[in-house]
Scaffold this motif. Structure first.
Motif, PDB file in Angstrom:
ATOM      1  N   VAL A 183       0.833  -1.208   0.000  1.00  0.00           N
ATOM      2  CA  VAL A 183       0.000   0.000   0.000  1.00  0.00           C
ATOM      3  C   VAL A 183       0.864   1.253   0.000  1.00  0.00           C
ATOM      4  N   THR A 184       1.796   1.327   0.950  1.00  0.00           N
ATOM      5  CA  THR A 184       2.610   2.543   1.089  1.00  0.00           C
ATOM      6  C   THR A 184       3.915   2.475   0.299  1.00  0.00           C
ATOM      7  N   MET A 185       4.292   1.277  -0.150  1.00  0.00           N
ATOM      8  CA  MET A 185       5.560   1.010  -0.838  1.00  0.00           C
ATOM      9  C   MET A 185       6.775   1.322   0.040  1.00  0.00           C
ATOM     10  N   SER A 186       6.564   1.382   1.373  1.00  0.00           N
ATOM     11  CA  SER A 186       7.706   1.576   2.271  1.00  0.00           C
ATOM     12  C   SER A 186       8.538   0.290   2.300  1.00  0.00           C
ATOM     13  N   LEU A 187       9.856   0.458   2.408  1.00  0.00           N
ATOM     14  CA  LEU A 187      10.789  -0.656   2.363  1.00  0.00           C
ATOM     15  C   LEU A 187      10.688  -1.503   3.624  1.00  0.00           C
ATOM     16  N   VAL A 188      10.545  -2.816   3.440  1.00  0.00           N
ATOM     17  CA  VAL A 188      10.567  -3.769   4.546  1.00  0.00           C
ATOM     18  C   VAL A 188      11.961  -4.388   4.654  1.00  0.00           C
ATOM     19  N   ASP A 189      12.548  -4.772   3.513  1.00  0.00           N
ATOM     20  CA  ASP A 189      13.901  -5.335   3.517  1.00  0.00           C
ATOM     21  C   ASP A 189      14.498  -5.266   2.117  1.00  0.00           C
ATOM     22  N   ASP A 190      15.796  -4.940   2.079  1.00  0.00           N
ATOM     23  CA  ASP A 190      16.601  -5.017   0.862  1.00  0.00           C
ATOM     24  C   ASP A 190      17.199  -6.418   0.851  1.00  0.00           C
ATOM     25  N   LEU A 191      16.749  -7.292  -0.033  1.00  0.00           N
ATOM     26  CA  LEU A 191      17.171  -8.680   0.000  1.00  0.00           C
ATOM     27  C   LEU A 191      18.577  -8.872  -0.565  1.00  0.00           C
ATOM     28  N   GLN A 192      19.268  -9.888  -0.054  1.00  0.00           N
ATOM     29  CA  GLN A 192      20.563 -10.291  -0.595  1.00  0.00           C
ATOM     30  C   GLN A 192      20.324 -11.293  -1.719  1.00  0.00           C
ATOM     31  N   ILE A 193      21.131 -11.231  -2.748  1.00  0.00           N
ATOM     32  CA  ILE A 193      21.079 -12.209  -3.832  1.00  0.00           C
ATOM     33  C   ILE A 193      22.417 -12.934  -3.856  1.00  0.00           C
ATOM     34  N   VAL A 194      22.367 -14.262  -3.744  1.00  0.00           N
ATOM     35  CA  VAL A 194      23.579 -15.064  -3.753  1.00  0.00           C
ATOM     36  C   VAL A 194      23.486 -16.048  -4.917  1.00  0.00           C
ATOM     37  N   PHE A 195      24.396 -15.901  -5.896  1.00  0.00           N
ATOM     38  CA  PHE A 195      24.419 -16.789  -7.063  1.00  0.00           C
ATOM     39  C   PHE A 195      24.974 -18.151  -6.664  1.00  0.00           C
ATOM     40  N   ASN A 196      24.421 -19.217  -7.264  1.00  0.00           N
ATOM     41  CA  ASN A 196      25.002 -20.538  -7.118  1.00  0.00           C
ATOM     42  C   ASN A 196      26.387 -20.484  -7.748  1.00  0.00           C
ATOM     43  N   ALA A 197      27.400 -20.981  -7.059  1.00  0.00           N
ATOM     44  CA  ALA A 197      28.776 -20.883  -7.543  1.00  0.00           C
ATOM     45  C   ALA A 197      29.008 -21.683  -8.819  1.00  0.00           C
ATOM     46  N   ASN A 198      28.237 -22.743  -9.028  1.00  0.00           N
ATOM     47  CA  ASN A 198      28.432 -23.583 -10.215  1.00  0.00           C
ATOM     48  C   ASN A 198      27.355 -23.277 -11.254  1.00  0.00           C
ATOM     49  N   GLN A 199      27.589 -22.255 -12.064  1.00  0.00           N
ATOM     50  CA  GLN A 199      26.620 -21.866 -13.088  1.00  0.00           C
ATOM     51  C   GLN A 199      26.679 -22.786 -14.309  1.00  0.00           C
ATOM     52  N   THR A 200      27.657 -23.671 -14.379  1.00  0.00           N
ATOM     53  CA  THR A 200      27.719 -24.641 -15.478  1.00  0.00           C
ATOM     54  C   THR A 200      26.699 -25.744 -15.254  1.00  0.00           C
ATOM     55  N   ASP A 201      26.694 -26.321 -14.047  1.00  0.00           N
ATOM     56  CA  ASP A 201      25.756 -27.403 -13.735  1.00  0.00           C
ATOM     57  C   ASP A 201      24.393 -26.892 -13.293  1.00  0.00           C
ATOM     58  N   SER A 202      24.341 -25.682 -12.773  1.00  0.00           N
ATOM     59  CA  SER A 202      23.080 -25.110 -12.274  1.00  0.00           C
ATOM     60  C   SER A 202      22.892 -23.702 -12.832  1.00  0.00           C
ATOM     61  N   PRO A 203      22.744 -23.579 -14.166  1.00  0.00           N
ATOM     62  CA  PRO A 203      22.646 -22.239 -14.755  1.00  0.00           C
ATOM     63  C   PRO A 203      21.437 -21.469 -14.236  1.00  0.00           C
ATOM     64  N   GLY A 204      21.680 -20.209 -13.924  1.00  0.00           N
ATOM     65  CA  GLY A 204      20.602 -19.317 -13.506  1.00  0.00           C
ATOM     66  C   GLY A 204      20.172 -19.452 -12.063  1.00  0.00           C
ATOM     67  N   LYS A 205      20.744 -20.376 -11.315  1.00  0.00           N
ATOM     68  CA  LYS A 205      20.306 -20.612  -9.932  1.00  0.00           C
ATOM     69  C   LYS A 205      20.875 -19.549  -8.991  1.00  0.00           C
ATOM     70  N   PHE A 206      19.995 -19.033  -8.113  1.00  0.00           N
ATOM     71  CA  PHE A 206      20.416 -18.112  -7.065  1.00  0.00           C
ATOM     72  C   PHE A 206      19.445 -18.198  -5.908  1.00  0.00           C
ATOM     73  N   VAL A 207      19.824 -17.595  -4.793  1.00  0.00           N
ATOM     74  CA  VAL A 207      18.989 -17.601  -3.593  1.00  0.00           C
ATOM     75  C   VAL A 207      18.734 -16.161  -3.175  1.00  0.00           C
ATOM     76  N   MET A 208      17.483 -15.862  -2.826  1.00  0.00           N
ATOM     77  CA  MET A 208      17.136 -14.566  -2.233  1.00  0.00           C
ATOM     78  C   MET A 208      17.092 -14.768  -0.724  1.00  0.00           C
ATOM     79  N   LEU A 209      17.840 -13.938   0.003  1.00  0.00           N
ATOM     80  CA  LEU A 209      17.919 -14.021   1.463  1.00  0.00           C
ATOM     81  C   LEU A 209      17.569 -12.676   2.073  1.00  0.00           C
ATOM     82  N   SER A 210      17.093 -12.704   3.314  1.00  0.00           N
ATOM     83  CA  SER A 210      16.888 -11.438   4.011  1.00  0.00           C
ATOM     84  C   SER A 210      18.240 -10.752   4.176  1.00  0.00           C
ATOM     85  N   SER A 211      18.225  -9.440   4.345  1.00  0.00           N
ATOM     86  CA  SER A 211      19.486  -8.701   4.478  1.00  0.00           C
ATOM     87  C   SER A 211      20.234  -9.187   5.714  1.00  0.00           C
TER      88      SER A 211
END
Length: 127
Positions: A58-86
């Motif tokens: 409703v207000t668009m106020s920020l709740v959390d800026d999420l962390q994005i962590v890429f999977n280290a092996n993009q050859t075997d797991s292309p495009g994989k990443f995890v969204m984590l709380s800050s």
């Protein structure tokens, strides 16, 4: 707008994701099967930046800026990443109700955003 399964406030926020691109035919047109686009995983590189935030819908106020962590092996797991709380986020202080989120992906200076989605936040039972 789609909603994910409820998240229990106070738990560790971690959401597994895959960056995908539309599969195209020889002319570059997106391919559809039964009215749905076909997607392929797209490997993440050092030229890829992904941002995501949780906001009050409703207000668009920020709740959390999420962390994005890429999977280290993009050859075997292309495009994989995890969204984590800050890093310093205490999800126990996140508001009950729904928050809105999308992903903003920048590749070689080109920005695209995912569809927005809701994450219902509910009270945890076990303390």
């Amino acid at each position: 707008m789609k909603a994910l399964s409820p998240f229990k406030r106070g738990d560790t926020f971690s959401l597994d994701c895959t960056n995908k691109k539309r599969r195209a035919d020889a002319n570059g047109a997106p391919i559809k099967v039964d009215g749905k686009y076909i997607y392929d995983p797209e490997a993440l590189t050092n030229q890829t930046l992904i941002k995501a935030q949780l906001r009050d819908p409703v207000t668009m106020s920020l709740v959390d800026d999420l962390q994005i962590v890429f999977n280290a092996n993009q050859t075997d797991s292309p495009g994989k990443f995890v969204m984590l709380s800050s890093v310093n986020a205490d999800t126990g202080t996140w508001p009950l109700g729904s928050v809105i989120c999308d992903l903003e992906v920048t590749v070689n200076g080109k920005v695209r955003s995912s569809d927005s989605f809701l994450i219902p936040i509910i009270e945890d039972v076990t303390k």
